[in-house]
Design a protein around this motif. Structure first.
Motif, PDB file in Angstrom:
ATOM      1  N   ASP A  16     -21.377  41.287  36.735  1.00  0.00           N
ATOM      2  CA  ASP A  16     -22.439  41.127  35.729  1.00  0.00           C
ATOM      3  C   ASP A  16     -21.849  40.943  34.330  1.00  0.00           C
ATOM      4  OD1 ASP A  16     -21.519  43.728  35.389  1.00  0.00           O
ATOM      5  OD2 ASP A  16     -23.494  44.557  34.960  1.00  0.00           O
ATOM      6  N   PRO A  17     -20.975  39.931  34.193  1.00  0.00           N
ATOM      7  CA  PRO A  17     -20.340  39.719  32.886  1.00  0.00           C
ATOM      8  C   PRO A  17     -21.344  39.198  31.863  1.00  0.00           C
ATOM      9  CG  PRO A  17     -19.853  37.885  34.338  1.00  0.00           C
ATOM     10  CD  PRO A  17     -20.596  38.910  35.170  1.00  0.00           C
ATOM     11  N   LEU A  18     -21.163  39.623  30.637  1.00  0.00           N
ATOM     12  CA  LEU A  18     -22.008  39.151  29.545  1.00  0.00           C
ATOM     13  C   LEU A  18     -21.360  37.937  28.892  1.00  0.00           C
ATOM     14  CD1 LEU A  18     -22.743  42.713  28.144  1.00  0.00           C
ATOM     15  CD2 LEU A  18     -24.337  41.250  29.390  1.00  0.00           C
ATOM     16  N   LEU A  19     -22.159  36.986  28.502  1.00  0.00           N
ATOM     17  CA  LEU A  19     -21.659  35.731  27.928  1.00  0.00           C
ATOM     18  C   LEU A  19     -20.625  35.994  26.828  1.00  0.00           C
ATOM     19  CD1 LEU A  19     -22.131  32.614  28.043  1.00  0.00           C
ATOM     20  CD2 LEU A  19     -23.673  32.917  26.104  1.00  0.00           C
ATOM     21  N   PRO A  20     -19.443  35.381  26.917  1.00  0.00           N
ATOM     22  CA  PRO A  20     -18.442  35.559  25.860  1.00  0.00           C
ATOM     23  C   PRO A  20     -18.927  34.947  24.537  1.00  0.00           C
ATOM     24  CG  PRO A  20     -17.475  34.477  27.799  1.00  0.00           C
ATOM     25  CD  PRO A  20     -18.970  34.503  27.996  1.00  0.00           C
ATOM     26  N   GLY A  21     -18.259  35.329  23.474  1.00  0.00           N
ATOM     27  CA  GLY A  21     -18.504  34.665  22.193  1.00  0.00           C
ATOM     28  C   GLY A  21     -19.847  34.973  21.565  1.00  0.00           C
ATOM     29  N   THR A  22     -20.532  35.980  22.083  1.00  0.00           N
ATOM     30  CA  THR A  22     -21.816  36.377  21.491  1.00  0.00           C
ATOM     31  C   THR A  22     -21.725  37.828  21.041  1.00  0.00           C
ATOM     32  OG1 THR A  22     -22.586  36.920  23.727  1.00  0.00           O
ATOM     33  CG2 THR A  22     -23.268  34.808  22.835  1.00  0.00           C
ATOM     34  N   PHE A  23     -22.490  38.147  20.007  1.00  0.00           N
ATOM     35  CA  PHE A  23     -22.566  39.528  19.566  1.00  0.00           C
ATOM     36  C   PHE A  23     -23.304  40.353  20.617  1.00  0.00           C
ATOM     37  CE2 PHE A  23     -22.443  37.099  15.576  1.00  0.00           C
ATOM     38  CZ  PHE A  23     -21.438  37.753  14.904  1.00  0.00           C
ATOM     39  N   MET A  24     -22.808  41.554  20.877  1.00  0.00           N
ATOM     40  CA  MET A  24     -23.519  42.474  21.767  1.00  0.00           C
ATOM     41  C   MET A  24     -24.210  43.510  20.911  1.00  0.00           C
ATOM     42  SD  MET A  24     -21.087  43.737  24.841  1.00  0.00           S
ATOM     43  CE  MET A  24     -19.940  42.541  25.537  1.00  0.00           C
ATOM     44  N   LEU A  25     -25.483  43.658  21.149  1.00  0.00           N
ATOM     45  CA  LEU A  25     -26.229  44.680  20.460  1.00  0.00           C
ATOM     46  C   LEU A  25     -26.621  45.715  21.507  1.00  0.00           C
ATOM     47  CD1 LEU A  25     -28.494  46.142  19.022  1.00  0.00           C
ATOM     48  CD2 LEU A  25     -27.111  44.806  17.475  1.00  0.00           C
ATOM     49  N   PHE A  26     -26.112  46.914  21.355  1.00  0.00           N
ATOM     50  CA  PHE A  26     -26.436  47.981  22.302  1.00  0.00           C
ATOM     51  C   PHE A  26     -27.414  48.946  21.619  1.00  0.00           C
ATOM     52  CE2 PHE A  26     -25.309  52.433  23.441  1.00  0.00           C
ATOM     53  CZ  PHE A  26     -25.899  52.447  24.694  1.00  0.00           C
ATOM     54  N   ARG A  27     -28.586  49.102  22.216  1.00  0.00           N
ATOM     55  CA  ARG A  27     -29.556  50.039  21.624  1.00  0.00           C
ATOM     56  C   ARG A  27     -29.915  51.116  22.618  1.00  0.00           C
ATOM     57  NH1 ARG A  27     -33.753  47.017  20.564  1.00  0.00           N
ATOM     58  NH2 ARG A  27     -35.307  47.759  22.021  1.00  0.00           N
ATOM     59  N   ASP A 128     -32.253  56.103  27.175  1.00  0.00           N
ATOM     60  CA  ASP A 128     -32.020  54.881  27.938  1.00  0.00           C
ATOM     61  C   ASP A 128     -31.340  53.877  27.015  1.00  0.00           C
ATOM     62  OD1 ASP A 128     -33.908  52.782  26.807  1.00  0.00           O
ATOM     63  OD2 ASP A 128     -35.366  54.297  27.377  1.00  0.00           O
ATOM     64  N   GLY A 129     -30.619  52.951  27.608  1.00  0.00           N
ATOM     65  CA  GLY A 129     -29.863  51.985  26.820  1.00  0.00           C
ATOM     66  C   GLY A 129     -30.071  50.572  27.324  1.00  0.00           C
ATOM     67  N   ARG A 130     -29.813  49.627  26.470  1.00  0.00           N
ATOM     68  CA  ARG A 130     -29.886  48.217  26.870  1.00  0.00           C
ATOM     69  C   ARG A 130     -28.945  47.424  25.979  1.00  0.00           C
ATOM     70  NH1 ARG A 130     -35.932  47.686  25.785  1.00  0.00           N
ATOM     71  NH2 ARG A 130     -35.604  49.926  25.918  1.00  0.00           N
ATOM     72  N   ILE A 131     -28.536  46.264  26.478  1.00  0.00           N
ATOM     73  CA  ILE A 131     -27.703  45.378  25.671  1.00  0.00           C
ATOM     74  C   ILE A 131     -28.431  44.061  25.498  1.00  0.00           C
ATOM     75  CG2 ILE A 131     -25.594  43.983  25.660  1.00  0.00           C
ATOM     76  CD1 ILE A 131     -24.202  46.312  27.031  1.00  0.00           C
ATOM     77  N   VAL A 132     -28.450  43.588  24.286  1.00  0.00           N
ATOM     78  CA  VAL A 132     -29.030  42.273  24.008  1.00  0.00           C
ATOM     79  C   VAL A 132     -27.937  41.426  23.362  1.00  0.00           C
ATOM     80  CG1 VAL A 132     -30.953  41.034  22.937  1.00  0.00           C
ATOM     81  CG2 VAL A 132     -31.215  43.441  23.572  1.00  0.00           C
ATOM     82  N   LEU A 133     -27.848  40.177  23.787  1.00  0.00           N
ATOM     83  CA  LEU A 133     -26.821  39.285  23.236  1.00  0.00           C
ATOM     84  C   LEU A 133     -27.416  38.408  22.141  1.00  0.00           C
ATOM     85  CD1 LEU A 133     -25.062  38.069  26.505  1.00  0.00           C
ATOM     86  CD2 LEU A 133     -24.373  39.910  24.962  1.00  0.00           C
ATOM     87  N   TYR A 134     -26.681  38.227  21.068  1.00  0.00           N
ATOM     88  CA  TYR A 134     -27.127  37.347  19.989  1.00  0.00           C
ATOM     89  C   TYR A 134     -26.022  36.360  19.645  1.00  0.00           C
ATOM     90  CZ  TYR A 134     -31.099  40.427  19.440  1.00  0.00           C
ATOM     91  OH  TYR A 134     -32.251  41.140  19.684  1.00  0.00           O
ATOM     92  N   PRO A 135     -26.374  35.089  19.568  1.00  0.00           N
ATOM     93  CA  PRO A 135     -25.336  34.079  19.332  1.00  0.00           C
ATOM     94  C   PRO A 135     -24.817  34.012  17.902  1.00  0.00           C
ATOM     95  CG  PRO A 135     -27.288  33.115  20.412  1.00  0.00           C
ATOM     96  CD  PRO A 135     -27.663  34.484  19.941  1.00  0.00           C
ATOM     97  N   THR A 136     -25.653  34.299  16.910  1.00  0.00           N
ATOM     98  CA  THR A 136     -25.196  34.016  15.542  1.00  0.00           C
ATOM     99  C   THR A 136     -25.365  35.211  14.598  1.00  0.00           C
ATOM    100  OG1 THR A 136     -27.326  33.303  14.654  1.00  0.00           O
ATOM    101  CG2 THR A 136     -26.034  31.638  15.825  1.00  0.00           C
ATOM    102  N   GLU A 137     -24.714  35.090  13.457  1.00  0.00           N
ATOM    103  CA  GLU A 137     -24.790  36.139  12.444  1.00  0.00           C
ATOM    104  C   GLU A 137     -26.213  36.332  11.950  1.00  0.00           C
ATOM    105  OE1 GLU A 137     -21.955  35.333   9.408  1.00  0.00           O
ATOM    106  OE2 GLU A 137     -20.297  35.104  10.829  1.00  0.00           O
ATOM    107  N   LYS A 138     -26.925  35.229  11.829  1.00  0.00           N
ATOM    108  CA  LYS A 138     -28.302  35.332  11.361  1.00  0.00           C
ATOM    109  C   LYS A 138     -29.132  36.225  12.299  1.00  0.00           C
ATOM    110  CE  LYS A 138     -32.424  32.707  10.117  1.00  0.00           C
ATOM    111  NZ  LYS A 138     -33.252  33.773  10.665  1.00  0.00           N
TER     112      LYS A 138
END
Lengths: 316, 316, 316, 316
Positions: A16-27, A128-138
């Motif tokens: 279950d790899p997460l897409l490289p090159g993206t910011f990971m936001l763990f909440r 509980d936790g989750r990870i959301v991926l974000y592509p850009t700084e914005k």
């Protein structure tokens, strides 16, 4: 032996790899924290001890995981930003989300007595936790703006609500009715006119939430121990990286082979190579990892100023 | 208001439902427990207090989540089986894996002083978790056989290894060398011939691991308290549902709050409505849920006998 | 060389393996086939040429992929069942769904002139595909029952509708109005009373759809060529298996090592081993693959009889 | 009716949305094209008819899907770039990968006779497809650089190889041996010294591959027909939306039809409503979509010039 005949069950574990090159936001969010805060008689609308405990747990997590560069907390939730390039646990989703949630929880329970010396923990809380991926700084800026705007909205509402109840003598039902349909401005007025409270002068911690920021320490000519220095203890990825070293060797050999242009070399299966490449760069990076410390702030993170001042957060 | 302009970042949260109709196997493992057990001076080869603490935490998790029907623990790992039909958290992977890992961790830290009254916890331990899906009963039996066979292999090795070191005066390096390439039978002989230990008479807890089994309580005409009765405390799934209710309330509050701030923008939590609907049906189901208690055993779970005797585990 | 500097982009290709041990159901549907059938003036309510072309394309796909054991088609859709144990393309989701959809499409266009000799294809049609996993035989039976029940409902409606239009002189709007709110029985009556049509005597192809069934050929003492014999040509997985052979060797070595029980051997990373194990068993299995032929039927697949008669479909 | 009892099987279809805000790179490759090109006697090292057919199919795909802004083809593979913001099929992975692969395949077979008028297609070819997500423009540039560098490496090798065989009289084994370990420069020399071939003067199509570029048409004051004008035929996304409309109609029909059969049970197509909503906004967007045409080039896409000149490709 006996084991090998059953070991096929491992084949059901899927990657279950997460897409490289993206910011990971763990909440992470408190699980049933209404009940938990009632049972433990948290002060309303804000319990400073509970908030400090959250900050402490979050800071511990950041000290253990240097790839977390920023965190933001309010109430019973905390958001953590991992660098875009992080190779933590090879970017395996379950591994990251479970380990970080576990460590935060553990720190929360572990440090409880420091913040609630007179109130023993009555039962074990969970998150509980989750990870959301974000592509850009914005996206990342907007994510944190979203959470801090939420902090503002909730806190203004709760502050006014509890003023009506605690000082205004309303029941909770009445207070809800009083606030129904009110705009921000009206809540400010209620607070000021009826309770003499200037909302904007309340503790910034409540109005702005908690910002944990990793800052690089500029070494002052080897002058010894930094107070907040990051742990010299074994970094969490180290074990994983040991394993990576061997794999890198293999990858390197292949590159040489390619280099000769011999033939339209069929590239190796991707899953593997992802892992190797990432590990390799992680290993290199860590060697250079500077000393850092983690600062706690209660400042605005919506406007440009914060991000301009701390440009290193989003840079690689 | 301010919030709605950033709320689009929620769209990056992708659904992660687990395939329906399959058994969920949730396993957690201690994170860096070599270091943790050294620091806390666990007895070698087995520390009964540490194992009992693991069992206690696991039992707490089962009491909170009635869809867990079986669990197996050894060393610093625990595996939990959820019914094939479970609708826990709408089968969302991250939610389940993070919440269960968090609760287990919390219980572990919470109960530590009961098992280690003289040895304070020196730092907060953590665990990682994962979920593996299995389509059939055979897979589940083989999974648990795999873990118990592993327990056997590890414990026989470790028991012999530490006998060589603690009683035989070997260094750890020598002990490794002594055991290299040996078969099971030879280890038995070393134990018996050199240390007078009959391996098969050692505590079953060490040889077989820990089995936590949910058993239905047949009510004896309202005859009062069952010794092992399940907690009258917040019933297992109740917490989750209680939370759902709260969350809805909060969501409602938020909508109201937001709404008054200018534009309400009920966030389109796609998964949300589904979740609630499922919760409703879950609630109905629970009404019929029988009282259960959780038993701790140290028995064989590889052979048929266990599964024949407890046929309810895999039945729906 | 020049290439190696960019090859890191491959790391963004993430693995997408489908859970082992589950049935794969691959379904494809015509894309914008309302327009396509209008443009090519398909006969209403059923165009036998178009249906036969679908069957032909589906049969070609089954001949190319021996792991498909059953297929069902109606209108512009077709469903294919792959064995639970299939290791086709290492169970990679995108690879399977794209390749099967591509081959079906290709066959459809390729065979078009055979079925529409007087009507050239005016533009290239397309299909979309998806894979759904089902854990048990019951799910598979219910899936096919679902599709065949759908065939019945649609065909009864369409047959009555077009009778009203083509023979009854109604406009399509009127025909819709006539049928609105009618039950199955009433449609039967309209057909019989107004148009002398006994629905149950219509071609079973229209009422039941098309069933493609792989049957094992019992060899009659080497008596030579079977008419429908499956292709002796290189099976599609062969290339992949060549690569697997090397990997198997590695896996086998490890098993030996485990066998000696030396030490609590850290099992290898899972992604890799899944692949190897699957490939190995695939290789063995194919060696034994019996000769098969594919039969086209238009029979009931909802009741037990079909499944009892063809028990091999769901067996491994 | 009969249907509703089985319709639960739809719940096993899991969502597979692709992360928003990232570039989608869709690549397809010929399946077993070694065999296909041998059977159809493609010219070595390059068959211009086969390459032109690939280009034609790719261009058709781009005309149907306006969110594809760039494509690159070589040999039997083609890569397509979809805008970062595309909402095509609601970004559902399987739907996109299967539909695009299907349409390309269909076009390939459909147009075959135009490019191979004297060589009928002997069996239906197929392709496999995959989607890879890339977060940034740099990744996209590097992806295309990777493919074009690959084109160069392969073509130089193949050109030299076939010169040795076709003109130099070597066997293929000998030619492989001759080239083993050679660098780029040496291959150039072999070509020039032994066969009088200046590699850099060969057709750019072979050396650079095919670039399909969507260009906006600047309307020259309504001055009529553009030479390369995009098809007035069913506009690009229109087909998709046309279909959506139809599908809704069908869905509606079905609900009615079912309804009359006893229990209507409108199937809860979770994704459905989202899809429609998105379609609606897509429709609005399209209204503003400018006219475009698709140009075929054989130019360098590794250096900055191409990207500077066509900055619109990566812009939103």
């Amino acid at each position: 032996m006996a084991n090998s005949k059953y070991a096929y069950v491992r084949n059901f574990e899927l990657p279950d790899p997460l897409l490289p090159g993206t910011f990971m936001l763990f909440r992470l969010d408190g699980h049933s924290f209404h009940r938990f805060s009632d049972t433990h008689e948290f002060t309303k609308p804000n319990d400073v001890r509970a908030l400090q405990l959250m900050d402490h747990a979050a800071k511990d997590v950041m000290e253990e995981y240097p790839d977390i560069v920023l965190a933001f907390g309010e109430s019973d939730e905390y958001s953590f930003l991992l660098r875009k390039s992080t190779a933590l646990y090879n970017r395996r989703g379950s591994k990251i989300v479970s380990t970080l949630t576990s460590l935060f929880t553990s720190c929360y329970v572990f440090h409880w007595p420091k913040y609630f010396p007179d109130r023993p923990l009555l039962y074990p809380p969970s998150f509980d936790g989750r990870i959301v991926l974000y592509p850009t700084e914005k996206h990342i800026r907007d994510y944190f703006a979203w959470r801090q705007a939420d902090t503002h909205i909730n806190n203004l509402y709760n502050t006014t609500f509890w003023a009506l109840v605690q000082q205004g003598g309303q029941t909770t039902t009445e207070a809800h009715a009083t606030l129904k349909g009110t705009f921000s401005k009206e809540k400010h007025e209620i607070l000021y006119a009826r309770f003499g409270v200037n909302y904007n002068q309340l503790d910034a911690r409540y109005r702005k939430g908690s910002v944990l920021l990793r800052e690089e320490i500029v070494p002052k000519e080897e002058d010894g121990v930094q107070e907040h220095a990051a742990p010299a203890t074994p970094a969490p990825e180290e074990a994983a990286e040991g394993k990576a070293a061997e794999e890198d060797a293999v990858a390197a050999d292949r590159t040489v082979a390619d280099g000769t242009e011999n033939e339209p070399v069929p590239l190796p299966e991707k899953a593997g190579s992802t892992r190797r490449a990432n590990k390799a760069s992680a290993a290199k990076k860590k060697a250079k990892q500077p000393q850092t410390r983690i600062d706690l702030l209660h400042c605005d993170i919506i406007k440009d100023e914060f991000w301009d001042t701390h440009a290193g957060i989003l840079a690689e």
